[in-house]
Scaffold this active site. Structure first.
Site, mmCIF file in Angstrom:
data_model
loop_
_atom_site.group_PDB
_atom_site.id
_atom_site.type_symbol
_atom_site.label_atom_id
_atom_site.label_comp_id
_atom_site.label_asym_id
_atom_site.label_seq_id
_atom_site.Cartn_x
_atom_site.Cartn_y
_atom_site.Cartn_z
ATOM 1 N N GLU A 89 0.831 -1.203 0.000
ATOM 2 C CA GLU A 89 0.000 0.000 0.000
ATOM 3 C C GLU A 89 0.862 1.249 0.000
ATOM 4 O OE1 GLU A 89 -3.796 -1.812 2.473
ATOM 5 O OE2 GLU A 89 -2.717 -0.118 3.288
ATOM 6 N N CYS A 102 3.869 8.759 -0.101
ATOM 7 C CA CYS A 102 4.489 7.897 0.912
ATOM 8 C C CYS A 102 4.638 6.512 0.298
ATOM 9 C CB CYS A 102 3.574 7.873 2.141
ATOM 10 S SG CYS A 102 4.093 6.731 3.416
ATOM 11 N N CYS A 109 7.632 -6.106 7.303
ATOM 12 C CA CYS A 109 8.747 -5.468 8.008
ATOM 13 C C CYS A 109 9.175 -6.396 9.132
ATOM 14 C CB CYS A 109 8.266 -4.139 8.598
ATOM 15 S SG CYS A 109 9.545 -3.210 9.482
ATOM 16 N N CYS A 113 7.828 -3.195 15.732
ATOM 17 C CA CYS A 113 7.458 -2.128 16.670
ATOM 18 C C CYS A 113 6.046 -2.392 17.226
ATOM 19 C CB CYS A 113 7.512 -0.763 15.982
ATOM 20 S SG CYS A 113 9.194 -0.348 15.453
ATOM 21 N N CYS A 116 2.816 -0.689 15.463
ATOM 22 C CA CYS A 116 2.716 -0.573 14.009
ATOM 23 C C CYS A 116 2.102 -1.805 13.368
ATOM 24 C CB CYS A 116 4.117 -0.333 13.442
ATOM 25 S SG CYS A 116 4.122 -0.086 11.654
ATOM 26 N N GLY A 161 7.702 -1.176 5.875
ATOM 27 C CA GLY A 161 9.106 -1.511 5.734
ATOM 28 C C GLY A 161 10.041 -0.562 6.447
ATOM 29 N N CYS A 335 -0.072 6.838 9.581
ATOM 30 C CA CYS A 335 1.127 6.102 9.990
ATOM 31 C C CYS A 335 0.789 4.822 10.730
ATOM 32 C CB CYS A 335 1.968 6.939 10.944
ATOM 33 S SG CYS A 335 2.650 8.367 10.191
HETATM 34 N N1 SAH Z 1 10.390 1.937 9.433
HETATM 35 C C1 SAH Z 1 10.417 3.371 9.334
HETATM 36 C C2 SAH Z 1 9.224 3.926 8.584
HETATM 37 C C3 SAH Z 1 7.948 3.557 9.240
HETATM 38 S S1 SAH Z 1 6.494 4.442 9.296
HETATM 39 C C4 SAH Z 1 10.502 3.965 10.721
HETATM 40 O O1 SAH Z 1 10.409 3.233 11.691
HETATM 41 O O2 SAH Z 1 10.686 5.178 10.838
HETATM 42 C C5 SAH Z 1 6.668 6.072 9.661
HETATM 43 C C6 SAH Z 1 6.359 6.488 11.092
HETATM 44 O O3 SAH Z 1 5.086 6.050 11.595
HETATM 45 C C7 SAH Z 1 7.381 5.979 12.071
HETATM 46 O O4 SAH Z 1 7.792 7.047 12.881
HETATM 47 C C8 SAH Z 1 6.600 4.986 12.878
HETATM 48 O O5 SAH Z 1 7.182 4.768 14.121
HETATM 49 C C9 SAH Z 1 5.256 5.650 12.939
HETATM 50 N N2 SAH Z 1 4.145 4.767 13.314
HETATM 51 C C10 SAH Z 1 4.040 3.454 13.084
HETATM 52 N N3 SAH Z 1 2.863 2.990 13.570
HETATM 53 C C11 SAH Z 1 2.228 4.051 14.108
HETATM 54 C C12 SAH Z 1 0.966 4.223 14.739
HETATM 55 N N4 SAH Z 1 0.145 3.193 14.905
HETATM 56 N N5 SAH Z 1 0.615 5.457 15.144
HETATM 57 C C13 SAH Z 1 1.444 6.505 14.949
HETATM 58 N N6 SAH Z 1 2.639 6.403 14.359
HETATM 59 C C14 SAH Z 1 3.045 5.194 13.944
#
Ligand code: SAH
Length: 353
Positions: A89, A102, A109, A113, A116, A161, A335
């Site tokens: 996506e 984006c 991934c 985390c 996420c 990712g 995000c």
């Molecule tokens: N792997 C990369 C890109 C990921 S997404 C990274 O970790 O930075 C981009 C951002 O969205 C990251 O800062 C990630 O921590 C945040 N993110 C992921 N899940 C989220 C959520 N459920 N709510 C808010 N931010 C989130």
């Protein structure tokens, strides 16, 4: 099958020479690919040359198979099918100064985390440079753009990712994206977001690429950060700050910290004070994001009021910070929400269809 989108202009020139064709064909092919055409649709080269290319390369590595537009802010979420039937996506955000896309850098991934959705199910595979580029060429063409008239002006590597876990392909993608004769998007208009892979951050600083660096911090205390981000077991916050410092010294570009506010986890006064202690005077900005709650995860978002209270603490402590406007929430395009609907339903979901 190979992917022609993986090739730089010089690599296409070599290929064309190998195939015994006239050198100027390389530019036509490169422009066609960057304009979002399938090989079979590049009409300014001969049918014979198209056939030769199709023996070796897939016609279209990334295809849009669905889209959904937010009724609130016009953000568009795209579903892409890769040539091997994997699905990813992506999101297009419309701003006054242009359109920001984006993109995803991996199918799934492996960073795991806690908040996420993109990592649910782990890593399926890396995307090639051309599969990352293909998301942009497809959306640019979908919006009626081409290489002369771009509809995508900015790119963020914040889809599913971890970009620095797919280092070589991501760097190649950024270089190819910026080539003249193609989409020609400057690395200065590209932001790479990482969960903090320190070794690769340092390597990136030495690439001479003027890409913007964003680091997902989410907690200034190592022990607590480990609860949210397993990568914190490998690298400390101090090591991340040292890598950011190195990045700034090399590129002279201010870096950004992403900080997703999770109720009771990282929105306390102690966290704000520690952030101030660590970041005051540094050439950085803190982007506060209210957590987008993900059904499978048991974490709650900080309220708006508390998010602004946290922002006030940082600002009074001398940090540059903002609470990021929430976009695409009604289409699960925000995000950490990517891939969720597809996992559940095999489609983009039916929230506003
Ligand atoms: N792997 C990369 C890109 C990921 S997404 C990274 O970790 O930075 C981009 C951002 O969205 C990251 O800062 C990630 O921590 C945040 N993110 C992921 N899940 C989220 C959520 N459920 N709510 C808010 N931010 C989130």
């Amino acid at each position: 099958m190979e992917i022609l989108h993986d090739y730089s202009l010089d690599e296409i020139k070599n290929l064309i020479e190998e195939l015994g064709e006239k050198p100027f064909r390389a530019g036509q092919i490169f422009r066609g690919i960057h304009a979002g055409k399938k090989i079979s649709d590049i009409s300014d080269i001969s049918k014979e040359l198209r056939a030769k290319l199709l023996q070796r390369f897939c016609d279209c590595p990334v295809e849009i198979i669905g889209s959904k537009t937010s009724k609130i802010d016009g953000t568009v979420k795209f579903l892409f099918k890769l040539w091997d039937n994997n699905v990813i996506e992506g999101v297009l955000m419309k701003y006054k100064y242009g359109n920001t896309q984006c993109v995803s850098t991996q199918v799934g991934c492996r960073m795991g985390c806690a908040f996420c959705a993109s990592g649910i199910g782990g890593l399926v595979r890396n995307l090639t440079a051309g599969e990352i580029l293909g998301q942009i060429t497809a959306v640019n063409a979908y919006l009626g753009g081409n290489v002369e008239k771009r509809q995508v002006t900015n790119v963020v590597l914040m889809g599913s990712g971890e970009p620095l876990d797919n280092y070589e392909n991501v760097v190649k993608f950024i270089r190819n994206l910026s080539l003249k004769g193609g989409l020609n998007v400057s690395p200065r208009n590209v932001s790479l977001s990482t969960c903090g892979l320190v070794a690769q951050m340092k390597k990136l600083a030495d690439e001479n690429l003027d890409v913007n660096l964003t680091v997902s911090l989410h907690n200034p205390f190592d022990e607590k950060r480990k609860n949210l981000m397993p990568i914190a077991k490998k690298y400390s916050v101090q090591e991340i700050l040292d890598a950011c410092n190195h990045y700034f010294n090399k590129t002279k570009r201010r870096y950004i910290f992403e900080y997703s506010l999770v109720k009771g986890e990282n929105d306390t006064k102690e966290c704000a004070e520690e952030l101030i202690r660590l970041l005051k005077g540094k050439p950085c900005h803190v982007n506060l994001i209210r957590l987008n709650e993900v059904k499978e995860k048991d974490l709650k978002a900080t309220s708006d009021k508390d998010a602004y209270r946290f922002l006030g603490l940082l600002e009074r402590g001398g940090l540059s910070a903002t609470v990021r406007r929430q976009i695409g929430v009604d289409i699960d395009g925000a995000c950490g929400q990517l891939r969720r609907n597809y996992l559940e339903t095999g489609s983009l979901g039916d929230k506003n269809s």
